[in-house]
Design an enzyme around this catalytic site. Structure first.
Site, PDB file in Angstrom:
ATOM      1  CG  HIS A   2      -9.765  -7.675   7.126  1.00  0.00           C
ATOM      2  ND1 HIS A   2      -9.054  -8.344   8.375  1.00  0.00           N
ATOM      3  CD2 HIS A   2      -9.218  -7.874   6.210  1.00  0.00           C
ATOM      4  CE1 HIS A   2      -8.295  -8.876   7.780  1.00  0.00           C
ATOM      5  NE2 HIS A   2      -7.927  -8.588   6.394  1.00  0.00           N
ATOM      6  CD  GLU A  14      -1.826  -2.281   1.115  1.00  0.00           C
ATOM      7  OE1 GLU A  14      -0.808  -2.573   1.710  1.00  0.00           O
ATOM      8  OE2 GLU A  14      -2.833  -3.115   1.280  1.00  0.00           O
TER       9      GLU A  14
END
Lengths: 446, 332
Positions: B133, B64
């Protein structure tokens, strides 16, 4: 205690499902973990187990019905536990949630406070009241120490003032004018206070609207000479104050009542930001609105405003409200202006005709509340240093009603225009005043 | 104009916004993990790779920080990247690029450059995806001047806000609640915009203002329907945008209803509700408050995997109903 039976999520994306059938009848006994009902998703049919042991009650869904995930489909109550169909929805929020909410939302829950009855008249230091109740009490001149609060630990909420407001009128509250008018306390969310006030829109344009508030004894038509001198970049709104022009009287008869009534009109008209122009009493109302801070005032233009000092011509005020004939009204109107030629017979007649007995009575009471004994009982001087928008004051040096000396010692950022006129700059020098208002409008933050 | 507007899901609405932006402006391109052939973890990009090719729908490695750096650099060079995080939680890995680079460039270089970057964050709990998540981290980003943060709650606003975000010359973070992706609603076909920084009054009411975000808007509306049967008339405001905040709409509403409840999924303490409560307490609406301000937010814990505990850790409809009752009936 009743346990809610929840329509479960059996699939990650599932929002709802079809309820196929109950495996137990209403009133039937179930054991925790026994199959209780069947559902169908777009992928599969499955049996759902009972979340607790007891008796099935309050079935809320029919077979074949589409049900949202998380919805209660029924209840399991303990054997012998009373079950009232009508209270079914209540436990959804109160019983199970109180249990579920606490550990989740508040790690250190405040111990539930028993709603104790308000203890004997709370001392001022211990007084609990909401901001709205405090504001209303100030407005209505009610001593909060005398009010018993209905909230937790005796907290006073605005509703509690209603009881007090309808008993013998506190000094500054006048009884309502019409029987249909609610008690003088405002009911914030439902109040139609502005509903009866007359208002007149004129012009067009994208600019911030200009809102005009007239003085005591006048009405919105008095702004016409000035309006003729304004170009069409702004919409113009004139409001007739209660008991003036075409507006009926309305309670409460006090200064805050005027401010609230105007605020309601602006709310109804969708005016959330404006340039505000006020004359005399209307100037004080404009400052009251700036103080309340609900309406976003982008610029302020005050003509000989009230509220900046104690002096006012009391004889003029009482003469004005007493007059029933042209002969008794004209001499007082002459006091308004520097040039007597402006007080034409037509002007005198129009002023007389504009008044009915009910409004005249209202205005007498208004004077008694706002200008008692020839004194300005309202003071808005504290508002001046707080004004964040461009602001200017226009005053006639020959003003015989409110002395122009009230404009002394203004905060430096407020502009002052001293005109060679009397108390009515917008009538006596309309083109000049229109120009100053246009300048105020241009100075407004868009 | 009178024919009914067709319905799309929230995910389809986002996809349509991206497709229309890419058709209209060749500088617009997409980046993210598995957004190409796989169509994105939540199938938001779908088959866009087939329509626009791999040069404009770019699958990035699972890295990322590096990928976000490429996006920021592309934006600085005049491109219009739309960057998808697979889960908003993974933004932690890219914080340097978002907070120290994208948000700061315009300011540190005296306005000589801008970073027209859009980042999309699938967020929120309720999917059984556990602690790493499922978070709602939008308030973190809203705390950074230089970023704009939007949180659409309907398919209509998802498309309109994403298009506004792509037009915007500065970095815009768009938080998409995962439970909303399949929700359907009317979405006009043309490429319309929803302005950034405007809240939406979704239901008018007199007794209480509920300010909610994302999935909580829908829970608040459901709660309002239950409360209406008891004679409690609730106004529901969909905040839609955390930075800039629509102060005017909130102050005006609370001034009318005299009561405020904030409902959001992020951790309750130091969250969105803290800012809104403080803002109202500082505003002219203070004098109109007739009850304490209420907040319902996420529990002070990592989100549990156990579905019952996961549910208990964020506000649900009955929680909102109960709190609203207490505020309006004066028992809190």
């Amino acid at each position: 205690m009743a346990v809610e039976i929840i329509f479960p999520r059996v699939d990650m994306d599932m929002a709802s499902g079809r309820f196929s059938r109950w495996l137990v009848e209403e009133g039937g006994a179930v054991g925790k973990g026994d199959p209780l009902f069947e559902i169908e998703t777009d992928k599969a049919a499955m049996e759902i187990d009972a979340p607790a042991s007891g008796i099935l009650r309050g079935i809320r869904v029919a077979e074949g019905e589409e049900v949202k995930v998380g919805e209660a489909v029924g209840w399991i109550v303990a054997e012998g536990e009373a079950w009232q169909e009508r209270v079914a929805p209540a436990p959804i929020a109160e019983a199970p949630i109180a249990a579920a909410e606490m550990p989740a939302a508040a790690p250190a829950p405040v111990a539930p406070v028993a709603p104790s009855a308000p203890a004997a008249a709370p001392a001022a230091a211990m007084l609990r009241a909401t901001p709205l109740a405090r504001r209303e009490a100030r407005r209505l001149n009610i001593d909060l120490g005398q009010v018993s609060g209905s909230g937790p630990r005796g907290r006073i909420v605005s509703e509690d003032l209603r009881a007090v407001a309808s008993v013998p009128a506190p000094p500054r509250i006048e009884p309502s004018m019409e029987p249909s008018v609610e008690p003088s306390i405002e009911a914030p969310p439902k109040r139609p206070a502005g509903a009866r006030l007359h208002r007149q829109w004129s012009g067009a344009g994208d600019g911030v609207p200009l809102v005009f508030l007239h003085g005591f004894g006048a009405d919105g038509t008095g702004w016409r000479p000035v309006w003729r001198g304004l170009d069409s970049t702004h919409r113009l709104l004139a409001i007739d104050l209660p008991g003036h022009g075409r507006s009926k009287p309305q309670a409460p008869i006090c200064f805050d009542g005027l401010v609230d009534a105007v605020q309601s009109v602006l709310d109804e008209e969708g005016v959330r930001r404006c340039v505000l122009v006020g004359h005399s009493l209307g100037g004080a109302v404009a400052l009251g609105l700036a103080d309340a801070g609900v309406v976003d005032i982008r610029a302020l233009c005050l003509l000989a405003p009230a509220g900046l000092g104690p002096e006012i011509d009391g004889a003029f005020l009482s003469g004005l409200v007493r007059a029933t004939r042209a002969e008794s009204l004209a001499p007082w109107l002459l006091r308004l202006v520097a040039d007597p030629a402006l007080v034409t017979p037509g002007f005198v007649r129009a002023t007389l005709q504009a008044s009915d007995a009910e409004s005249a009575d209202y205005r007498r009471r208004l004077i008694d509340s706002v200008f008692p004994d020839g004194t300005q009982a309202i003071s808005l001087r504290h508002v001046l240093p707080q004004l964040a928008m461009p602001a200017r004051i226009v005053w006639g040096t020959r003003d015989a009603i409110i002395p122009a000396s009230h404009a002394a010692h203004l905060p430096g950022r407020i502009g002052l225009h001293r005109l060679d006129v009397g108390h009515m700059p917008h009538l006596e020098a309309p083109r000049l005043v229109a120009g100053l208002i246009a300048e105020a409008a241009r100075s407004a933050v868009p | 104009m009178d024919r009914p507007v067709r319905e799309l899901s929230y995910a389809q609405a986002l996809q349509e916004a991206m497709a229309q932006a890419m058709e209209a402006d060749e500088r617009v391109f997409l980046m993210g993990e598995d957004i190409g052939v796989y169509g994105g973890a939540f199938q938001v990009t779908g088959d866009l790779v087939e329509r626009f090719g791999e040069a404009r729908v770019i699958d990035t490695p699972i890295a990322e920080l590096g990928a976000a750096g490429v996006a920021v650099g592309a934006a600085l060079c005049g491109q219009r990247p739309v960057f998808e995080f697979q889960f908003s939680d993974f933004a932690t890995l890219a914080m340097e690029q978002i907070v120290n680079q994208a948000a700061k460039m315009r300011y540190m270089l005296g306005g000589a450059v801008s970073v027209p970057l859009v980042m999309r964050f699938p967020a929120g709990s309720g999917t059984g995806a556990a602690a790493q998540h499922s978070q709602s981290l939008e308030a973190w980003f809203a705390h950074v001047p230089g970023l704009k943060v939007v949180q659409p709650s309907t398919p209509h606003d998802a498309k309109g806000l994403l298009l506004s975000a792509i037009d915007d010359p500065d970095p815009v973070m768009i938080f998409e609640h995962k439970l909303l992706y399949k929700m359907k609603g009317p979405v006009p076909e043309e490429a319309y915009r929803v302005p950034i920084g405007k809240a939406d009054i979704r239901r008018k009411g007199r007794d209480l203002t509920i300010v909610a975000t994302a999935i909580m808007v829908h829970r608040a509306l459901d709660a309002a329907a239950i409360l209406a049967e008891e004679g409690i008339d609730v106004e529901v405001i969909d905040l839609r945008c955390l930075r800039p905040l629509d102060r005017d709409t909130l102050v005006e509403s609370v001034s009318r209803t005299t009561r405020l409840l904030c409902v959001y999924e992020g951790v309750r303490t130091l969250g969105i509700g803290a800012e809104i409560s403080a803002m109202i307490a500082e505003s002219e609406a203070f004098d109109r408050l007739d009850a304490p301000i209420g907040r319902l937010g996420g529990a002070e814990c990592p989100l549990p995997y156990n579905p019952e505990m996961e549910k208990a850790a964020v506000p649900q409809i009955p929680d909102i109903v109960a709190m609203a009752r207490r505020l309006v009936r004066g028992t809190v």
